[in-house]
Design a protein around this motif. Structure first.
Motif, PDB file in Angstrom:
ATOM      1  N   ASN A   1       0.803  -1.226   0.000  1.00 49.97           N
ATOM      2  CA  ASN A   1       0.000   0.000   0.000  1.00 49.97           C
ATOM      3  C   ASN A   1       0.834   1.274   0.000  1.00 49.97           C
ATOM      4  N   THR A   2       2.031   1.217  -0.536  1.00 55.61           N
ATOM      5  CA  THR A   2       2.852   2.432  -0.555  1.00 55.61           C
ATOM      6  C   THR A   2       2.318   3.428  -1.591  1.00 55.61           C
ATOM      7  N   HIS A   3       2.486   4.715  -1.265  1.00 56.92           N
ATOM      8  CA  HIS A   3       2.033   5.747  -2.219  1.00 56.92           C
ATOM      9  C   HIS A   3       3.219   6.330  -2.968  1.00 56.92           C
ATOM     10  N   PHE A   4       4.368   5.761  -2.695  1.00 56.07           N
ATOM     11  CA  PHE A   4       5.592   6.344  -3.244  1.00 56.07           C
ATOM     12  C   PHE A   4       5.673   6.112  -4.761  1.00 56.07           C
ATOM     13  N   ILE A   5       6.121   7.150  -5.449  1.00 58.22           N
ATOM     14  CA  ILE A   5       6.288   7.046  -6.908  1.00 58.22           C
ATOM     15  C   ILE A   5       7.743   7.415  -7.224  1.00 58.22           C
ATOM     16  N   PRO A   6       8.474   6.612  -7.987  1.00 56.15           N
ATOM     17  CA  PRO A   6       8.073   5.393  -8.694  1.00 56.15           C
ATOM     18  C   PRO A   6       7.840   4.237  -7.730  1.00 56.15           C
ATOM     19  N   SER A   7       6.936   3.340  -8.106  1.00 51.69           N
ATOM     20  CA  SER A   7       6.562   2.248  -7.215  1.00 51.69           C
ATOM     21  C   SER A   7       7.744   1.297  -7.005  1.00 51.69           C
ATOM     22  N   PRO A   8       8.183   1.099  -5.749  1.00 48.86           N
ATOM     23  CA  PRO A   8       9.332   0.206  -5.507  1.00 48.86           C
ATOM     24  C   PRO A   8       9.074  -1.218  -5.989  1.00 48.86           C
ATOM     25  N   THR A   9       7.830  -1.711  -5.838  1.00 47.03           N
ATOM     26  CA  THR A   9       7.562  -3.106  -6.244  1.00 47.03           C
ATOM     27  C   THR A   9       7.712  -3.266  -7.761  1.00 47.03           C
ATOM     28  N   GLU A  10       7.345  -2.191  -8.494  1.00 48.80           N
ATOM     29  CA  GLU A  10       7.500  -2.276  -9.950  1.00 48.80           C
ATOM     30  C   GLU A  10       8.967  -2.178 -10.337  1.00 48.80           C
ATOM     31  N   LEU A  11       9.688  -1.289  -9.644  1.00 49.22           N
ATOM     32  CA  LEU A  11      11.118  -1.152  -9.955  1.00 49.22           C
ATOM     33  C   LEU A  11      11.868  -2.448  -9.682  1.00 49.22           C
ATOM     34  N   LEU A  12      11.457  -3.133  -8.609  1.00 52.39           N
ATOM     35  CA  LEU A  12      12.138  -4.395  -8.255  1.00 52.39           C
ATOM     36  C   LEU A  12      11.616  -5.583  -9.075  1.00 52.39           C
ATOM     37  N   ASN A  13      10.586  -5.339  -9.858  1.00 52.61           N
ATOM     38  CA  ASN A  13       9.965  -6.398 -10.659  1.00 52.61           C
ATOM     39  C   ASN A  13       9.534  -7.582  -9.798  1.00 52.61           C
ATOM     40  N   LEU A  14       8.854  -7.273  -8.700  1.00 50.63           N
ATOM     41  CA  LEU A  14       8.402  -8.369  -7.826  1.00 50.63           C
ATOM     42  C   LEU A  14       7.289  -9.121  -8.544  1.00 50.63           C
ATOM     43  N   GLU A  15       7.476 -10.404  -8.716  1.00 50.79           N
ATOM     44  CA  GLU A  15       6.579 -11.205  -9.545  1.00 50.79           C
ATOM     45  C   GLU A  15       5.407 -11.787  -8.779  1.00 50.79           C
ATOM     46  N   PHE A  16       5.677 -12.112  -7.468  1.00 45.47           N
ATOM     47  CA  PHE A  16       4.683 -12.864  -6.700  1.00 45.47           C
ATOM     48  C   PHE A  16       4.130 -12.031  -5.549  1.00 45.47           C
ATOM     49  N   SER A  17       2.947 -12.418  -5.074  1.00 44.04           N
ATOM     50  CA  SER A  17       2.405 -11.751  -3.890  1.00 44.04           C
ATOM     51  C   SER A  17       3.158 -12.286  -2.675  1.00 44.04           C
ATOM     52  N   LYS A  18       3.077 -11.579  -1.528  1.00 43.89           N
ATOM     53  CA  LYS A  18       3.884 -12.002  -0.383  1.00 43.89           C
ATOM     54  C   LYS A  18       3.474 -13.379   0.130  1.00 43.89           C
ATOM     55  N   TRP A  19       2.181 -13.704   0.081  1.00 46.85           N
ATOM     56  CA  TRP A  19       1.763 -15.022   0.584  1.00 46.85           C
ATOM     57  C   TRP A  19       2.125 -16.137  -0.389  1.00 46.85           C
ATOM     58  N   GLU A  20       2.097 -15.812  -1.698  1.00 48.01           N
ATOM     59  CA  GLU A  20       2.549 -16.830  -2.676  1.00 48.01           C
ATOM     60  C   GLU A  20       3.998 -17.217  -2.367  1.00 48.01           C
ATOM     61  N   CYS A  21       4.798 -16.182  -2.032  1.00 46.50           N
ATOM     62  CA  CYS A  21       6.213 -16.451  -1.719  1.00 46.50           C
ATOM     63  C   CYS A  21       6.352 -17.337  -0.487  1.00 46.50           C
ATOM     64  N   VAL A  22       5.482 -17.080   0.514  1.00 47.95           N
ATOM     65  CA  VAL A  22       5.559 -17.892   1.733  1.00 47.95           C
ATOM     66  C   VAL A  22       5.306 -19.362   1.393  1.00 47.95           C
ATOM     67  N   TYR A  23       4.271 -19.619   0.560  1.00 49.00           N
ATOM     68  CA  TYR A  23       3.976 -21.012   0.208  1.00 49.00           C
ATOM     69  C   TYR A  23       5.140 -21.634  -0.555  1.00 49.00           C
ATOM     70  N   ILE A  24       5.717 -20.847  -1.478  1.00 41.79           N
ATOM     71  CA  ILE A  24       6.848 -21.390  -2.256  1.00 41.79           C
ATOM     72  C   ILE A  24       8.022 -21.696  -1.323  1.00 41.79           C
ATOM     73  N   LEU A  25       8.276 -20.756  -0.380  1.00 46.71           N
ATOM     74  CA  LEU A  25       9.401 -20.971   0.552  1.00 46.71           C
ATOM     75  C   LEU A  25       9.166 -22.202   1.417  1.00 46.71           C
ATOM     76  N   LEU A  26       7.928 -22.368   1.879  1.00 46.51           N
ATOM     77  CA  LEU A  26       7.621 -23.563   2.683  1.00 46.51           C
ATOM     78  C   LEU A  26       7.864 -24.824   1.862  1.00 46.51           C
TER      79      LEU A  26
END
Ligand SMILES: Nc1ncnc2c1ncn2[C@@H]1O[C@H](COP(=O)(O)OP(=O)(O)OP(=O)(O)O)[C@@H](O)[C@H]1O
Length: 607
Positions: A560-585
């Motif tokens: 929910n960050t309002h910062f521009i440019p969007s950090p998640t877009e700059l980092l090219n984050l592909e997955f949601s945080k919970w998807e990552c948790v399942y993958i890590l498990l």
């Protein structure tokens, strides 16, 4: 116990036409050449010979520890009461005490025997305790029963003789019918050695056991105790039969007279010793053995015990095995807490360093560390104050988040990669004695070793989270951050276990750990943006779990960050945080499963 039952418990161990050949750089080497023999129940059999004669090789063959391979060839028949035996069958009725005393230094003598009894003695706890007490008494270990075994890390420990007897007790406690010992008297003074051999003799007679051992230079007192003697030279017998006067008469008839006042064992060792003068007599020894003793030994083998072996196979439940191993591992940590303490101190120091370097940077929460507990308790939520305020701040934050991921991974990877190799000898010995299932060993240790890998990231996080001022907008964000740290730590544990279960020695495991760590760091998505990776190599990043850790922790931070440019877009984050948790498990469970199988496949027969 009736006569039939008594005879069924007695085992005559025979070996026929045993030949062992190894392939060396210089060509084929014969370690044992067509040897046959019998070790009878209620007797003690001593195998003597000069160094390198093949004594240990013979014991390894009798216990089925040598397997045919590209380099080693074993031929011949090993039987117990005329039933051919293999490695597993031997472990059901026999025990092998190797030359090296492999014992866990943080256990007391009693605990050590109790551990073996709990896992291999049938009956209730009272019966198990009784067997332990009896074994302590037989081996005269009562006085030191509550002393720690000691070793490299636990300095104060039992003496060499007590250690040797504990090693023997560890096997005796399971009440084997056949007990084979490689140099049980090495390192003992002559009187202690005499006491030990006389106890073994008493044990053999009273309980109808078959006791076989190699011995280097027995005193004349010990010499008198041998029921049967086997003399080996260059992998061949030159004598096999009754001990004491019979053997002296045999050699005397060949012109080798033992001086009256000399210890017979010393005399025999002197005529067997490998030197030019003795070597001239070897053909005479071999020829006489073949013509005079071999036919007699073959007859003895034929007349050996024929009763079917009673199966002593007894296994405790899987859960009970895990319980016993976990209990022992916990004791091990309590009595040698250095690794545990180091892990905690490391977490505190690293937490402080990270906290100070990134301390309350631009625009971050001004909440100070000591308010942390209150913060969590009152479920404080802040309205966006923890979001980046500038590109510079965002870069700092990304660096911090990535560092936290790899730091957690590294902190648990190293200690966990040495965990299995450091206990490997103990595991191999116990596995060879079939005390427990290797899977039970894996889970028993995991249950205990996972504890510091959970406590440590929590401590680390508690220290630096509010010092730095990360996203504490909601309680969920705070807890998710801690969840990420724990998952990273468990990831390090499972990666460490992989290394530790593949590589059997500590140095190799430590040396190889950067090979696991570095690619993880490079493909983690911070040092090199995934969009900039060449297309042919881009798929590899999915194989390295740190990518998902960073994705999860960054997605949580910039939620929910309002910062521009969007950090998640700059980092090219592909997955949601919970998807990552399942993958890590999935990664953690998968890696632990693989390391468990590696540990099982990497077992070997102790020789
Ligand atoms: N895997 C192997 N490859 C090559 N040679 C081997 C191997 N295993 C044993 N040997 C050789 O076989 C011979 C017999 O070894 P073994 O350990 O059985 O002797 P030993 O009589 O028990 O000696 P010691 O009393 O010194 O323990 C030795 O010369 C040893 O170097």
């Amino acid at each position: 116990m009736d006569i039939k039952q008594r005879n069924q418990n007695a085992i005559d161990l025979t070996f026929q036409n045993v030949t062992v050949t190894v392939q060396t750089k210089q060509g084929k080497k014969l370690l044992l050449q067509d040897v046959s023999g019998i070790c009878k129940s209620s007797q003690i059999t001593a195998i003597l010979g000069s160094s390198g004669a093949g004594k240990t090789t013979l014991l390894n063959v009798l216990t089925n520890r040598i397997q045919n391979s590209k380099k080693v060839q074993v031929n011949g028949k090993i039987q117990a009461n005329s039933t051919e035996i293999n490695f597993r069958k031997f472990s059901e009725f026999g025990a092998y005490v190797m030359q090296d005393d492999v014992l866990l230094e943080t256990m007391t003598v009693r605990e050590c025997l109790q551990f073996a009894a709990n896992l291999k003695v049938q009956g209730d706890q009272h019966e198990k305790d009784k067997v332990v007490q009896e074994t302590l008494k037989i081996l005269k270990l009562e006085r030191c029963q509550n002393t720690l075994i000691g070793g490299q890390f636990v300095k104060k420990g039992i003496s060499g003789g007590e250690r040797k007897r504990t090693s023997i007790g560890f096997e005796l406690v399971t009440n084997p019918s056949v007990i084979i010992l490689d140099e049980p008297t090495s390192g003992l003074d002559s009187f202690t050695a005499y006491l030990l051999i006389s106890e073994l003799k008493r044990y053999a007679i009273n309980k109808e056991k078959t006791v076989v051992f190699t011995i280097h230079s027995p005193s004349s007192d010990i010499w008198q105790l041998f029921d049967r003697v086997m003399l080996l030279i260059e992998g061949q017998f030159i004598y096999q039969g009754k001990g004491n006067q019979s053997i002296l008469n045999y050699f005397s008839n060949q012109g080798f007279n033992c001086p009256r006042l000399q210890n017979p064992a010393d005399y025999l060792m002197s005529i067997m010793h490998q030197n030019n003068k003795n070597a001239q007599n070897y053909p005479i020894y071999f020829q006489k053995y073949d013509s005079l003793l071999k036919p007699y030994v073959e007859k003895e083998i034929e007349q050996g015990e024929k009763f079917e072996i009673l199966s002593y196979k007894f296994e405790t439940s899987f859960v009970y095995q895990i319980q016993q191993i976990a209990k022992r591992s916990l004791n091990n940590v309590k009595r040698n807490p250095i690794l545990f303490r180091a892990r905690i101190i490391q977490a505190i120091i690293m937490g402080l360093i990270v906290g100070l370097i990134y301390f309350k940077s631009e625009g971050r929460s001004q909440v100070v560390f000591f308010k942390l507990i209150v913060q969590i308790l009152i479920y404080l939520s802040k309205d966006g104050s923890n979001h980046p305020t500038s590109i510079r701040d965002m870069n700092d934050r990304n660096g911090l988040l990535f560092f936290v991921c790899i730091n957690q991974l590294m902190m648990s990877l190293k200690p966990c990669s040495v965990s299995f190799p450091s206990m490997r000898k103990v595991f191999i010995r116990e596995d060879n004695s079939k005390l427990y299932s290797p899977y039970a060993y894996f889970f028993g240790r995991l249950i205990i070793e996972i504890i510091p890998q959970i406590i440590s990231p929590i401590l680390y996080g508690l220290i630096q989270f509010y010092m730095v001022g990360l996203n504490d907008r909601t309680v969920g964000n705070v807890f998710f951050y801690f969840l990420c740290l724990i998952l990273n730590s468990l990831l390090g544990l499972s990666l460490g276990y992989i290394g530790g279960s593949i590589f059997s020695d500590v140095k190799t495991a430590v040396f190889m750990s950067p090979l696991i760590f570095v690619p993880n760091a490079l493909f983690g998505g911070f040092f090199k943006n995934r969009k900039n990776l060449a297309s042919w190599i881009r798929w590899i990043e999915y194989l390295f779990p740190i990518k998902y850790s960073f994705n999860a922790i960054a997605a949580n931070e910039y939620e929910n960050t309002h910062f521009i440019p969007s950090p998640t877009e700059l980092l090219n984050l592909e997955f949601s945080k919970w998807e990552c948790v399942y993958i890590l498990l999935g990664f953690i469970i998968g890696l632990l499963t693989i390391s468990c199988f590696c540990l099982v496949c990497n077992r070997k027969r102790q020789q």
